[in-house]
Design an enzyme around this catalytic site. Structure first.
Site, PDB file in Angstrom:
ATOM      1  N   VAL A 156       4.953  11.817  -5.666  1.00 58.40           N
ATOM      2  CA  VAL A 156       6.204  12.172  -4.976  1.00 58.40           C
ATOM      3  C   VAL A 156       7.073  10.961  -4.654  1.00 58.40           C
ATOM      4  O   VAL A 156       8.264  11.112  -4.372  1.00 58.40           O
ATOM      5  CB  VAL A 156       5.948  12.982  -3.672  1.00 58.40           C
ATOM      6  CG1 VAL A 156       5.305  14.321  -3.968  1.00 58.40           C
ATOM      7  CG2 VAL A 156       5.134  12.184  -2.659  1.00 58.40           C
ATOM      8  N   ASN A 160       4.216  18.372   1.820  1.00 59.88           N
ATOM      9  CA  ASN A 160       2.972  18.135   2.557  1.00 59.88           C
ATOM     10  C   ASN A 160       2.277  16.823   2.176  1.00 59.88           C
ATOM     11  O   ASN A 160       1.526  16.272   2.982  1.00 59.88           O
ATOM     12  CB  ASN A 160       2.037  19.332   2.302  1.00 59.88           C
ATOM     13  CG  ASN A 160       0.606  19.037   2.683  1.00 59.88           C
ATOM     14  OD1 ASN A 160       0.247  19.059   3.859  1.00 59.88           O
ATOM     15  ND2 ASN A 160      -0.231  18.728   1.686  1.00 59.88           N
ATOM     16  N   SER A 181       3.907  15.092  12.292  1.00 56.02           N
ATOM     17  CA  SER A 181       2.600  14.897  12.938  1.00 56.02           C
ATOM     18  C   SER A 181       2.809  14.773  14.439  1.00 56.02           C
ATOM     19  O   SER A 181       3.878  14.352  14.902  1.00 56.02           O
ATOM     20  CB  SER A 181       1.946  13.615  12.434  1.00 56.02           C
ATOM     21  OG  SER A 181       0.841  13.273  13.250  1.00 56.02           O
ATOM     22  N   TYR A 227       3.069   4.837   9.506  1.00 55.40           N
ATOM     23  CA  TYR A 227       2.874   6.299   9.468  1.00 55.40           C
ATOM     24  C   TYR A 227       3.761   7.003  10.496  1.00 55.40           C
ATOM     25  O   TYR A 227       4.432   7.991  10.183  1.00 55.40           O
ATOM     26  CB  TYR A 227       1.394   6.589   9.736  1.00 55.40           C
ATOM     27  CG  TYR A 227       0.993   8.048   9.618  1.00 55.40           C
ATOM     28  CD1 TYR A 227       0.823   8.647   8.374  1.00 55.40           C
ATOM     29  CD2 TYR A 227       0.760   8.822  10.754  1.00 55.40           C
ATOM     30  CE1 TYR A 227       0.438   9.977   8.262  1.00 55.40           C
ATOM     31  CE2 TYR A 227       0.376  10.150  10.658  1.00 55.40           C
ATOM     32  CZ  TYR A 227       0.219  10.732   9.407  1.00 55.40           C
ATOM     33  OH  TYR A 227      -0.160  12.048   9.313  1.00 55.40           O
ATOM     34  N   ALA A 236       6.503   5.917  11.835  1.00 59.63           N
ATOM     35  CA  ALA A 236       7.914   5.805  11.416  1.00 59.63           C
ATOM     36  C   ALA A 236       8.261   6.931  10.444  1.00 59.63           C
ATOM     37  O   ALA A 236       9.334   7.548  10.540  1.00 59.63           O
ATOM     38  CB  ALA A 236       8.170   4.444  10.767  1.00 59.63           C
ATOM     39  N   LYS A 277       6.680   9.900  10.084  1.00 55.46           N
ATOM     40  CA  LYS A 277       6.557  11.246  10.648  1.00 55.46           C
ATOM     41  C   LYS A 277       7.690  11.543  11.641  1.00 55.46           C
ATOM     42  O   LYS A 277       8.109  12.699  11.786  1.00 55.46           O
ATOM     43  CB  LYS A 277       5.172  11.428  11.291  1.00 55.46           C
ATOM     44  CG  LYS A 277       4.031  11.367  10.272  1.00 55.46           C
ATOM     45  CD  LYS A 277       4.213  12.390   9.166  1.00 55.46           C
ATOM     46  CE  LYS A 277       3.167  12.340   8.083  1.00 55.46           C
ATOM     47  NZ  LYS A 277       3.380  13.318   7.005  1.00 55.46           N
ATOM     48  N   ILE A 280      -6.499  17.622  12.593  1.00 52.45           N
ATOM     49  CA  ILE A 280      -6.933  18.720  11.733  1.00 52.45           C
ATOM     50  C   ILE A 280      -8.098  18.229  10.870  1.00 52.45           C
ATOM     51  O   ILE A 280      -8.069  17.092  10.371  1.00 52.45           O
ATOM     52  CB  ILE A 280      -5.768  19.196  10.829  1.00 52.45           C
ATOM     53  CG1 ILE A 280      -4.483  19.437  11.648  1.00 52.45           C
ATOM     54  CG2 ILE A 280      -6.171  20.434  10.028  1.00 52.45           C
ATOM     55  CD1 ILE A 280      -4.552  20.527  12.705  1.00 52.45           C
TER      56      ILE A 280
HETATM   57  P1  NAP Z   1      -5.272  14.861   2.649  1.00 45.63           P
HETATM   58  O1  NAP Z   1      -6.497  15.707   2.861  1.00 45.63           O
HETATM   59  O2  NAP Z   1      -5.418  13.392   2.547  1.00 45.63           O
HETATM   60  O3  NAP Z   1      -4.501  15.424   1.346  1.00 45.63           O
HETATM   61  C1  NAP Z   1      -3.285  14.867   0.972  1.00 45.63           C
HETATM   62  C2  NAP Z   1      -3.043  15.184  -0.488  1.00 45.63           C
HETATM   63  O4  NAP Z   1      -1.791  14.556  -0.859  1.00 45.63           O
HETATM   64  C3  NAP Z   1      -4.115  14.602  -1.411  1.00 45.63           C
HETATM   65  O5  NAP Z   1      -4.512  15.535  -2.382  1.00 45.63           O
HETATM   66  C4  NAP Z   1      -3.406  13.407  -2.015  1.00 45.63           C
HETATM   67  O6  NAP Z   1      -3.846  13.034  -3.323  1.00 45.63           O
HETATM   68  C5  NAP Z   1      -1.985  13.893  -2.099  1.00 45.63           C
HETATM   69  N1  NAP Z   1      -1.072  12.772  -2.280  1.00 45.63           N
HETATM   70  C6  NAP Z   1      -1.149  11.539  -1.721  1.00 45.63           C
HETATM   71  N2  NAP Z   1      -0.172  10.750  -2.189  1.00 45.63           N
HETATM   72  C7  NAP Z   1       0.545  11.507  -3.062  1.00 45.63           C
HETATM   73  C8  NAP Z   1       1.681  11.237  -3.875  1.00 45.63           C
HETATM   74  N3  NAP Z   1       2.276  10.043  -3.897  1.00 45.63           N
HETATM   75  N4  NAP Z   1       2.169  12.238  -4.651  1.00 45.63           N
HETATM   76  C9  NAP Z   1       1.567  13.456  -4.649  1.00 45.63           C
HETATM   77  N5  NAP Z   1       0.481  13.755  -3.914  1.00 45.63           N
HETATM   78  C10 NAP Z   1      -0.023  12.782  -3.128  1.00 45.63           C
HETATM   79  O7  NAP Z   1      -4.193  15.102   3.812  1.00 45.63           O
HETATM   80  P2  NAP Z   1      -4.132  16.231   4.954  1.00 45.63           P
HETATM   81  O8  NAP Z   1      -4.973  15.792   6.088  1.00 45.63           O
HETATM   82  O9  NAP Z   1      -4.335  17.573   4.367  1.00 45.63           O
HETATM   83  O10 NAP Z   1      -2.610  16.068   5.431  1.00 45.63           O
HETATM   84  C11 NAP Z   1      -1.535  16.736   4.792  1.00 45.63           C
HETATM   85  C12 NAP Z   1      -0.232  16.358   5.482  1.00 45.63           C
HETATM   86  O11 NAP Z   1      -0.304  16.664   6.869  1.00 45.63           O
HETATM   87  C13 NAP Z   1       0.081  14.858   5.393  1.00 45.63           C
HETATM   88  O12 NAP Z   1       1.474  14.664   5.256  1.00 45.63           O
HETATM   89  C14 NAP Z   1      -0.379  14.345   6.736  1.00 45.63           C
HETATM   90  O13 NAP Z   1       0.297  13.150   7.106  1.00 45.63           O
HETATM   91  C15 NAP Z   1      -0.065  15.503   7.645  1.00 45.63           C
HETATM   92  N6  NAP Z   1      -0.877  15.528   8.863  1.00 45.63           N
HETATM   93  C16 NAP Z   1      -2.238  15.632   8.802  1.00 45.63           C
HETATM   94  C17 NAP Z   1      -2.975  15.645   9.981  1.00 45.63           C
HETATM   95  C18 NAP Z   1      -4.475  15.759   9.995  1.00 45.63           C
HETATM   96  O14 NAP Z   1      -5.060  15.695  11.087  1.00 45.63           O
HETATM   97  N7  NAP Z   1      -5.154  15.949   8.881  1.00 45.63           N
HETATM   98  C19 NAP Z   1      -2.315  15.531  11.205  1.00 45.63           C
HETATM   99  C20 NAP Z   1      -0.936  15.423  11.214  1.00 45.63           C
HETATM  100  C21 NAP Z   1      -0.222  15.426  10.036  1.00 45.63           C
HETATM  101  P3  NAP Z   1      -4.890  11.789  -3.484  1.00 45.63           P
HETATM  102  O15 NAP Z   1      -6.188  12.352  -3.054  1.00 45.63           O
HETATM  103  O16 NAP Z   1      -4.834  11.430  -4.915  1.00 45.63           O
HETATM  104  O17 NAP Z   1      -4.379  10.709  -2.565  1.00 45.63           O
END
Ligand code: NAP
Length: 247
Positions: free
Chosen positions: A64, A90, A142, A155, A157, A159, A188
């Protein structure tokens, strides 16, 4: 009636975690889901799992943060599907360091994926939205956008920036019937949070009124609500899905 029947929905980072739960939910609600993720191995497995349950799904490998890669993704969507109804921005990464230790590369990489990636995908998706029916853009913010967090200059900055872009686009695109909202998850259970040491996690959970981590499906439910017609008069807002952390 399914809530997202016949919608064309793109979920970036949909291979795993919250994105996977969202892709599953949207497919179960009748959408055709295009999983757009960097990780083609897990992305294809996720797409096959959804397909096996009768869901309509496609997988496209994308970075992305790269305008050419994003151009290819939406070019394929235009050719195969003709339009986009819903985009969930996402995909996101973490590269934590204290201010003192954060180098320029870590700062730039997180900005490129979490902030520029949201801009690139939104610009391309809006161009493919139906001028009559409009569409929905949903952005991953976030809880830390509201609170700040130790070691997360880059991060946080991004969000907080995502909340700002959400408000701008709600104003710019409202007359085109394109609604733009953000979701701000708390802690999460995903691969992103799996490495947090127990001691730190206990400390974090003390700040969560509901006293537990959230599930990816609970964030997916929020995305589904905001994507559906049930949220037809909601735009420019940020929905906290954080067990009450930001109160
Ligand atoms: P995750 O389990 O790390 O999954 C993120 C996915 O995005 C992975 O499959 C990753 O692929 C993919 N990705 C990373 N860089 C990319 C790129 N340049 N282009 C396309 N895809 C890419 O993350 P998550 O915990 O589900 O979080 C999802 C979103 O919610 C994120 O934006 C995160 O900041 C936000 N969020 C999460 C939490 C939490 O507690 N988990 C809390 C607040 C906000 P790779 O495996 O190849 O990197």
């Amino acid at each position: 009636m399914n809530r997202l029947q016949d919608k064309i929905a793109v979920v970036t980072g949909g291979a795993r975690g919250i994105g996977k739960a969202t892709a599953e939910k949207f497919a179960a609600e009748g959408a055709t889901v295009i999983i757009a993720d960097f990780d083609d191995q897990i992305g294809l497995i996720t797409a096959n799992e959804i397909s096996a349950t009768g869901g309509k799904v496609d997988f496209v490998k994308v970075d992305v943060s790269d305008s050419k890669s994003v151009g290819n993704l939406f070019g394929m969507i235009e050719q195969n599907y003709g339009r986009v109804d819903i985009l969930v921005n996402n995909a996101g990464i973490l590269m934590d360091s204290t201010l003192k230790k954060m180098d320029e590369d870590k700062f730039d990489k997180v900005i490129d994926v979490n902030l520029k990636g949201v801009f690139l995908c939104t610009q391309a998706a809006v161009a493919l939205m139906d001028p009559e029916k409009g569409g929905v853009i949903l952005n991953a913010s976030s809880v830390v956008a509201h609170t700040g967090n130790f070691g997360q200059t880059n991060y946080v900055a991004t969000k907080a920036g995502v909340i700002g872009m959400t408000k701008v686009w709600a104003r710019e695109l409202g007359r085109k019937n394109i609604r733009v909202n953000a979701v701000a998850p708390g802690f999460i259970k995903t691969d992103m949070t799996v490495g947090i040491p127990d001691k730190v996690m206990d400390m974090m959970l003390q700040r969560v009124p509901l006293g537990r981590m959230g599930e990816g499906t609970e964030v997916a439910d929020a995305y589904c609500f905001l994507a559906s017609d049930e949220a037809s008069y909601i735009t420019g807002t940020t929905l906290n899905v954080d067990g009450g952390t930001v109160t």
